[in-house]
Design a protein around this motif. Sequence first.
Motif, short mmCIF file in Angstrom:
data_model
loop_
_atom_site.label_atom_id
_atom_site.label_comp_id
_atom_site.label_asym_id
_atom_site.label_seq_id
_atom_site.Cartn_x
_atom_site.Cartn_y
_atom_site.Cartn_z
N ALA A 224 1.34 -1.23 -0.12
CA ALA A 224 -0.05 -0.10 0.05
C ALA A 224 0.52 1.04 -0.36
N VAL A 225 2.04 1.44 1.02
CA VAL A 225 2.08 2.75 1.35
C VAL A 225 3.43 2.63 -0.21
N ASN A 226 4.47 1.64 -1.22
CA ASN A 226 4.87 1.87 -2.73
C ASN A 226 3.51 2.13 -3.89
N LYS A 227 2.41 1.57 -3.33
CA LYS A 227 1.47 2.16 -4.41
C LYS A 227 1.45 3.49 -3.88
N ALA A 228 1.32 4.26 -3.01
CA ALA A 228 0.90 5.77 -3.38
C ALA A 228 1.93 6.20 -2.99
N ILE A 229 3.37 5.46 -2.84
CA ILE A 229 3.80 7.33 -3.58
C ILE A 229 4.30 6.73 -5.28
N SER A 230 4.44 5.64 -5.57
CA SER A 230 4.05 5.72 -7.02
C SER A 230 3.04 6.70 -7.73
N GLU A 231 2.13 6.65 -6.83
CA GLU A 231 0.56 7.46 -7.53
C GLU A 231 0.79 8.63 -6.98
N LYS B 171 0.34 10.06 -3.32
CA LYS B 171 -0.01 10.44 -2.16
C LYS B 171 0.62 10.49 -1.82
N LEU B 172 1.84 10.20 -1.02
CA LEU B 172 2.98 9.95 -0.53
C LEU B 172 4.16 10.38 -1.08
N VAL C 184 2.24 7.68 9.05
CA VAL C 184 1.55 6.31 8.26
C VAL C 184 0.68 6.42 9.61
#
Length: 68
Positions: A28-35, A37-38, A44
């Motif tokens: 979830a964190v890696n996805k949020a960074i790539s998008e 969002k983070l 978090v």
Amino acid sequence: MNEETFNMATRKFLKKVGVTSQREIEKAVNKAISEGKLSGNETVKAKVTLELPELNETVEIDGAIELE
């Protein structure tokens, strides 16, 4: 109740919870960074709900995960 059996079963369950939780948090964190969002330097909030349905017990555990 066999204390040793209970202890081992509890440890096995907690290991499964820990491994699965870490994998899902990382995903979830890696996805949020790539998008976007983070940015990767936040903290978090995290929350786990433990339910024991047969015992009618629910426990919520709150925490925070620092990314940097």
